[in-house]
Motif scaffolding. Structure first.
Motif, PDB file in Angstrom:
ATOM      1  N   VAL A   1      -1.478  10.714  -4.109  1.00  0.00           N
ATOM      2  CA  VAL A   1      -1.566   9.303  -3.750  1.00  0.00           C
ATOM      3  C   VAL A   1      -3.038   8.948  -3.619  1.00  0.00           C
ATOM      4  N   GLU A   2      -3.443   7.870  -4.262  1.00  0.00           N
ATOM      5  CA  GLU A   2      -4.832   7.437  -4.213  1.00  0.00           C
ATOM      6  C   GLU A   2      -5.005   6.307  -3.198  1.00  0.00           C
ATOM      7  N   LEU A   3      -6.173   6.238  -2.593  1.00  0.00           N
ATOM      8  CA  LEU A   3      -6.471   5.189  -1.624  1.00  0.00           C
ATOM      9  C   LEU A   3      -6.870   3.927  -2.378  1.00  0.00           C
ATOM     10  N   GLU A   4      -5.856   3.170  -2.755  1.00  0.00           N
ATOM     11  CA  GLU A   4      -6.095   1.933  -3.489  1.00  0.00           C
ATOM     12  C   GLU A   4      -5.141   0.867  -2.949  1.00  0.00           C
ATOM     13  N   PRO A   5      -5.528  -0.389  -2.982  1.00  0.00           N
ATOM     14  CA  PRO A   5      -4.688  -1.438  -2.403  1.00  0.00           C
ATOM     15  C   PRO A   5      -3.378  -1.622  -3.162  1.00  0.00           C
ATOM     16  N   PHE A   6      -2.312  -1.807  -2.420  1.00  0.00           N
ATOM     17  CA  PHE A   6      -0.992  -2.093  -2.970  1.00  0.00           C
ATOM     18  C   PHE A   6      -0.531  -3.360  -2.263  1.00  0.00           C
TER      19      PHE A   6
ATOM     20  N   LEU B   1       3.671   6.449  -0.166  1.00  0.00           N
ATOM     21  CA  LEU B   1       4.052   7.790  -0.599  1.00  0.00           C
ATOM     22  C   LEU B   1       5.500   7.799  -1.108  1.00  0.00           C
ATOM     23  N   ALA B   2       6.382   7.147  -0.370  1.00  0.00           N
ATOM     24  CA  ALA B   2       7.797   7.124  -0.737  1.00  0.00           C
ATOM     25  C   ALA B   2       8.027   6.445  -2.085  1.00  0.00           C
ATOM     26  N   THR B   3       7.399   5.311  -2.297  1.00  0.00           N
ATOM     27  CA  THR B   3       7.597   4.595  -3.563  1.00  0.00           C
ATOM     28  C   THR B   3       6.981   5.346  -4.737  1.00  0.00           C
TER      29      THR B   3
ATOM     30  N   TYR C   1      14.420   1.170  -7.357  1.00  0.00           N
ATOM     31  CA  TYR C   1      14.290   0.591  -6.022  1.00  0.00           C
ATOM     32  C   TYR C   1      13.650  -0.778  -6.146  1.00  0.00           C
ATOM     33  N   LYS C   2      13.791  -1.570  -5.087  1.00  0.00           N
ATOM     34  CA  LYS C   2      13.107  -2.848  -4.985  1.00  0.00           C
ATOM     35  C   LYS C   2      12.292  -2.852  -3.693  1.00  0.00           C
ATOM     36  N   LEU C   3      11.042  -3.299  -3.781  1.00  0.00           N
ATOM     37  CA  LEU C   3      10.196  -3.321  -2.589  1.00  0.00           C
ATOM     38  C   LEU C   3      10.813  -4.165  -1.471  1.00  0.00           C
TER      39      LEU C   3
ATOM     40  N   SER D   1       1.879  -6.542   2.049  1.00  0.00           N
ATOM     41  CA  SER D   1       2.337  -7.820   2.594  1.00  0.00           C
ATOM     42  C   SER D   1       3.711  -7.678   3.252  1.00  0.00           C
ATOM     43  N   ILE D   2       4.567  -6.842   2.680  1.00  0.00           N
ATOM     44  CA  ILE D   2       5.899  -6.630   3.246  1.00  0.00           C
ATOM     45  C   ILE D   2       5.815  -5.833   4.542  1.00  0.00           C
TER      46      ILE D   2
END
Length: 391
Positions: free
Chosen positions: A216-221, A243-245, A255-257, A226-227
């Motif tokens: 997992v990289e430290l990048e904005p998601f 990590l899960a997604t 899956y859906k966020l 927001s959720i």
């Protein structure tokens, strides 16, 4: 088929903790069981912190996407059924009894009696979940020698690793990381880590085993952030959701966020009441993440820490981590012989100049943070006579 004692009677006779474990025993038991059950696609969750929440996020997202999924986690807070989550709900007494009867009949009395509490209940989860599509399997305190490591897995998900359970796992980050990472198989996903040593060990073990490593990289998601912010999740839960997604993406599982809104992570920075937040965390790595979460939630306002701990924890460092965020500590009794001696805990609180008293209930004009272990949360819920039906 050999008749079995009731599950409740059988499991209550097994001690929860053992100083020495025969690591070959559960492999022998699994070899007896394996021909009699089907194994779903298995995601193995291993690490020091975040296993329960990461696993439940994956399981809930898959459940909401229509997958038949189960989640095995430990320990439980109020009732054993919490450990085996089947298709969106804690297992029923009837489901546990049915799985126990089958498992006991296959293993026989001698092997069933010989297995530890965790070993038997791990195999019980295998039986309870055999007709599902996906099994999210959370390791206990180890990795390589953990009972959950007896079966093949499609993906190993490695949560943050830190110092904990040193008596069993070793005294350094490197030794603990190696013990946990030795459980990986063909594919492994590594969460954001506090200690760089974990990445180094992961690369070494992957090379030895021929494992494909994802990180997992430290990048904005932004969509995810927001959720989770709207849900009031702490930063560490956002990272666990990331990590899960990522794990589900690697396995091409749907899956859906938006389904994150359906995730129930009881006991993980969970707002139990308007003025009470609870967390089953118990080690320094968790305390660091939760200290940040408290400051974000309460800003400059200080809270009352309801606390106790087990005698193998670094409670001085944990209390020092929380010192800036708490106005006082209220000590709650926990029912386990592994609890730290009260006098030792009081000496540390005196040393740190933290005001303390015994916990005797909550008042409406104070904010409380309950932390220290599953035992602490369980004791707190019983003390305030919390009614889950009214939550």
């Amino acid at each position: 088929m050999q008749s079995s004692p009731s599950f409740e009677t059988f499991i209550s006779d097994k001690p929860l903790y053992y100083k020495e474990i025969d690591h070959e025993r559960v492999h022998k038991a699994y070899a007896m069981l394996k021909p009699h059950i089907e194994q779903p696609l298995t995601i193995h969750v291993v690490g020091t912190n975040g296993k329960g929440s990461t696993g439940r996020i994956m399981a809930t997202l898959l459940h909401e996407a229509g997958k038949k999924v189960g989640h095995f986690s430990s320990p439980h807070i109020m009732k054993f059924n919490e450990r085996i989550w089947l298709e969106g709900e804690d297992s029923s007494d009837e489901e546990l009894e049915k799985a126990h009867a089958k498992l006991y009949a296959i293993l026989g009395q001698e092997m069933s009696d010989a297995l530890s509490y965790f070993e038997y209940t791990t195999l019980l989860a295998f039986v309870a979940m055999e007709e599902l599509e996906v099994m999210v399997l959370e390791a206990g305190l180890g990795g390589e020698f953990d009972a959950t490591n007896v079966c093949a897995k499609a993906l190993s998900v490695i949560t943050p690793i830190g110092l904990d359970h040193q008596d069993f796992l070793g005294d350094t980050i490197e030794s603990i990381a190696r013990t946990k990472l030795n459980s990986i198989d063909k594919k492994a996903l590594i969460a954001l880590q506090v200690y760089d040593e974990v990445y180094k060990v992961a690369d070494e073990v992957a090379k030895e085993k021929g494992t494909t490593i994802y990180k997992v990289e430290l990048e904005p998601f932004d969509a995810l952030l927001s959720i989770t912010e709207a849900l009031g999740w702490a930063d560490y839960l956002y990272e666990n959701a990331m990590l899960a997604t990522k794990a589900l993406d690697i396995l091409a599982l749907p899956y859906k966020l938006e389904s994150l809104k359906e995730v129930e992570i009881f006991g993980r920075f969970y707002s139990l009441l308007p003025n009470v937040t609870i967390d089953v965390g118990h080690n320094l790595l968790g305390a660091k993440a939760l200290s940040r979460a408290l400051k974000k939630k309460y800003k400059d306002e200080k809270v009352i820490l309801v606390y106790n701990t087990l005698d193998d924890k670094d409670y001085e460092s944990i209390l020092l981590e929380f010192k800036e965020s708490v106005k006082s500590v209220e000590l709650i009794h926990i029912s386990t012989g592994r609890a730290v001696k009260v006098d030792d805990l009081k000496k540390v609180l005196d040393k740190l100049d933290i005001t303390y008293k015994n916990f005797d209930g909550i008042v409406n004009n104070e904010n409380y943070f309950v932390f220290g272990s599953f035992y602490v949360v369980e004791a707190f819920l019983k003390k305030i006579e919390f009614n889950f039906k009214n939550k």
